[in-house]
Design an enzyme around this catalytic site. Sequence first.
Site, PDB file in Angstrom:
ATOM      1  N   HIS A 135       0.878  -1.183   0.000  1.00  0.00           N
ATOM      2  CA  HIS A 135       0.000   0.000   0.000  1.00  0.00           C
ATOM      3  C   HIS A 135       0.912   1.229   0.000  1.00  0.00           C
ATOM      4  O   HIS A 135       2.035   1.177   0.513  1.00  0.00           O
ATOM      5  CB  HIS A 135      -0.818  -0.061   1.296  1.00  0.00           C
ATOM      6  CG  HIS A 135      -1.900   0.962   1.415  1.00  0.00           C
ATOM      7  ND1 HIS A 135      -1.651   2.257   1.781  1.00  0.00           N
ATOM      8  CD2 HIS A 135      -3.250   0.876   1.261  1.00  0.00           C
ATOM      9  CE1 HIS A 135      -2.792   2.927   1.846  1.00  0.00           C
ATOM     10  NE2 HIS A 135      -3.772   2.110   1.530  1.00  0.00           N
ATOM     11  N   ASP A 212       3.223  -4.536   7.921  1.00  0.00           N
ATOM     12  CA  ASP A 212       1.979  -3.763   7.853  1.00  0.00           C
ATOM     13  C   ASP A 212       0.837  -4.771   7.963  1.00  0.00           C
ATOM     14  O   ASP A 212       0.559  -5.522   7.019  1.00  0.00           O
ATOM     15  CB  ASP A 212       1.958  -3.005   6.522  1.00  0.00           C
ATOM     16  CG  ASP A 212       0.587  -2.441   6.176  1.00  0.00           C
ATOM     17  OD1 ASP A 212      -0.381  -2.722   6.903  1.00  0.00           O
ATOM     18  OD2 ASP A 212       0.489  -1.731   5.170  1.00  0.00           O
ATOM     19  N   GLN A 215      -4.381  -5.439   6.858  1.00  0.00           N
ATOM     20  CA  GLN A 215      -5.355  -6.378   6.272  1.00  0.00           C
ATOM     21  C   GLN A 215      -5.251  -7.770   6.884  1.00  0.00           C
ATOM     22  O   GLN A 215      -5.964  -8.673   6.457  1.00  0.00           O
ATOM     23  CB  GLN A 215      -5.136  -6.477   4.756  1.00  0.00           C
ATOM     24  CG  GLN A 215      -5.335  -5.178   4.021  1.00  0.00           C
ATOM     25  CD  GLN A 215      -6.785  -4.703   4.036  1.00  0.00           C
ATOM     26  OE1 GLN A 215      -7.708  -5.483   4.290  1.00  0.00           O
ATOM     27  NE2 GLN A 215      -6.982  -3.421   3.774  1.00  0.00           N
ATOM     28  N   LYS A 238     -10.389  -1.183  10.248  1.00  0.00           N
ATOM     29  CA  LYS A 238     -10.490  -2.341   9.361  1.00  0.00           C
ATOM     30  C   LYS A 238     -10.772  -3.608  10.165  1.00  0.00           C
ATOM     31  O   LYS A 238     -10.857  -4.694   9.608  1.00  0.00           O
ATOM     32  CB  LYS A 238      -9.194  -2.499   8.565  1.00  0.00           C
ATOM     33  CG  LYS A 238      -8.949  -1.329   7.605  1.00  0.00           C
ATOM     34  CD  LYS A 238      -7.715  -1.558   6.787  1.00  0.00           C
ATOM     35  CE  LYS A 238      -7.226  -0.302   6.108  1.00  0.00           C
ATOM     36  NZ  LYS A 238      -8.063   0.161   5.001  1.00  0.00           N
ATOM     37  N   CYS A 377      -4.650   2.306  -3.635  1.00  0.00           N
ATOM     38  CA  CYS A 377      -3.390   2.827  -3.064  1.00  0.00           C
ATOM     39  C   CYS A 377      -2.252   1.852  -3.301  1.00  0.00           C
ATOM     40  O   CYS A 377      -1.405   1.637  -2.415  1.00  0.00           O
ATOM     41  CB  CYS A 377      -3.536   3.137  -1.579  1.00  0.00           C
ATOM     42  SG  CYS A 377      -4.686   4.451  -1.246  1.00  0.00           S
TER      43      CYS A 377
HETATM   44  N1  PLP Z   1      -1.752  -0.794   4.630  1.00  0.00           N
HETATM   45  C1  PLP Z   1      -2.682  -1.567   4.055  1.00  0.00           C
HETATM   46  C2  PLP Z   1      -2.312  -2.950   3.605  1.00  0.00           C
HETATM   47  C3  PLP Z   1      -3.969  -1.073   3.883  1.00  0.00           C
HETATM   48  O1  PLP Z   1      -4.908  -1.838   3.324  1.00  0.00           O
HETATM   49  C4  PLP Z   1      -4.265   0.236   4.332  1.00  0.00           C
HETATM   50  C5  PLP Z   1      -5.605   0.814   4.098  1.00  0.00           C
HETATM   51  O2  PLP Z   1      -6.278   0.474   3.151  1.00  0.00           O
HETATM   52  C6  PLP Z   1      -3.261   0.981   4.943  1.00  0.00           C
HETATM   53  C7  PLP Z   1      -2.013   0.431   5.074  1.00  0.00           C
HETATM   54  C8  PLP Z   1      -3.513   2.354   5.457  1.00  0.00           C
HETATM   55  O3  PLP Z   1      -4.367   2.281   6.545  1.00  0.00           O
HETATM   56  P1  PLP Z   1      -4.901   3.618   7.247  1.00  0.00           P
HETATM   57  O4  PLP Z   1      -5.467   4.453   6.130  1.00  0.00           O
HETATM   58  O5  PLP Z   1      -5.936   3.129   8.197  1.00  0.00           O
HETATM   59  O6  PLP Z   1      -3.752   4.260   7.905  1.00  0.00           O
END
Ligand code: PLP
Length: 419
Positions: A135, A212, A215, A238, A377
Amino acid sequence: MNHLATERPLSAPAFDVAGIRAQFPILERQVHGRPLIYFDNAATSQTPLAVIDTFRDYFCRYNANIHRGLHTLADEATAAYEATRETVRNFLNAADRREIVFTRGTTEAINLVANSWGRANLKAGDEVLVSLLEHHSNIVPWQLLAAQLGIKVRVIPVDERGVLDLDAYRALFTERTRLVAVNHVSNAFGTINPVREMATIAHEHGALILVDGAQAVPHQRVDVRAIEADFYAFSGHKVYGPTGAGALYARAELLEAMPPWQGGGEMIKSVSFDVPTTFADIPHKFEAGTPAIAEVIALGVALDWVRGVGLERIGAWEATLLERATMAVSRIDGLRILGTAPDKAGVLSFVVDGAHSQDIALLIDQLGVAIRTGNHCAQPLLAHFGVTATCRASFAAYNTLEEVDAFVDALERVIGMVR
Ligand code: PLP
């Protein structure tokens, strides 16, 4: 009409999805006169009553700033906020609650690591490995450091299924590799990455690993010690919790050695113009300013809720939904699924020949179905696969097999309209 409905009974692992749905009032609403089918869970999941009620309870009974009051409301708010730290520790199986830093979410957690650990430990020529599946939240903070410090960001490639190439990963290490930054589960394709194995390889090369987990935490049990993560980030919204609250796990010795990132109230021991300002112990050193108190407390309730349902059971249910959806859409002429890893979470990304993803999402919304379209993203990943956008359906504990069938029917209708 999708054919699966007649071939496979609407049965699955025993899972009380009706009982779960009853806890989500939003699922009762209609969209454009039709029952909502919410398949945008990878972007944000819905919240159960237990979480919603937490806000009412907090603001009706004990809204106060934390850590600095000597009155009952401040004590109660502080206790509830700090109790969530223990909930998160337990949820991730961290060794010590001081290893849990509250953030606004995954993005802020990764930026904290980049700006604190990164600036203190990286110098020009050092290398950070990120995967093509990342992302933007786990790409751009490292690119910013590359521009500012002269570090190099190197990319772990994927194969045609969207599976990370572990041989190529091994080959990327040099004596300058300091950090691997990789997602546990890809939001764009659903690929579950072998983070345990990747951590071992990183550590063999003297590098750290940041995972990260945005998900991953909604779908599977995460044990940061078992996977040997040095850093682990996730977002509350999420995982059936609210926006504005998430967490960073980091090993205590790393946090101890890291300088503060943001300065302000709460993160200091003493402030002076005459002698150096000193900082609070971890984790408070990294929690400057008034945090999202109600949100953090509600995050704890969400994690308890998830544990109550059972992550293994949720994961198994979502796998059933994914399998049914995958088999049904695979029969649609001209539809191509992106992300066909053998190990996948409940994410179905696809493009359709002759039909623009945006048109599909807009029209299917008219039929009550919420899916996401766009680059998720993850522009470098989509560019690698030669597309600028996909449609993405993503599943949660409250989704049903009937919804999957209704989604497939709606999709076939919409494709027929736009082609
Ligand atoms: N990393 C992953 C794999 C994501 O799916 C997302 C959000 O879609 C993020 C990071 C960013 O999360 P946040 O916008 O809650 O900071």
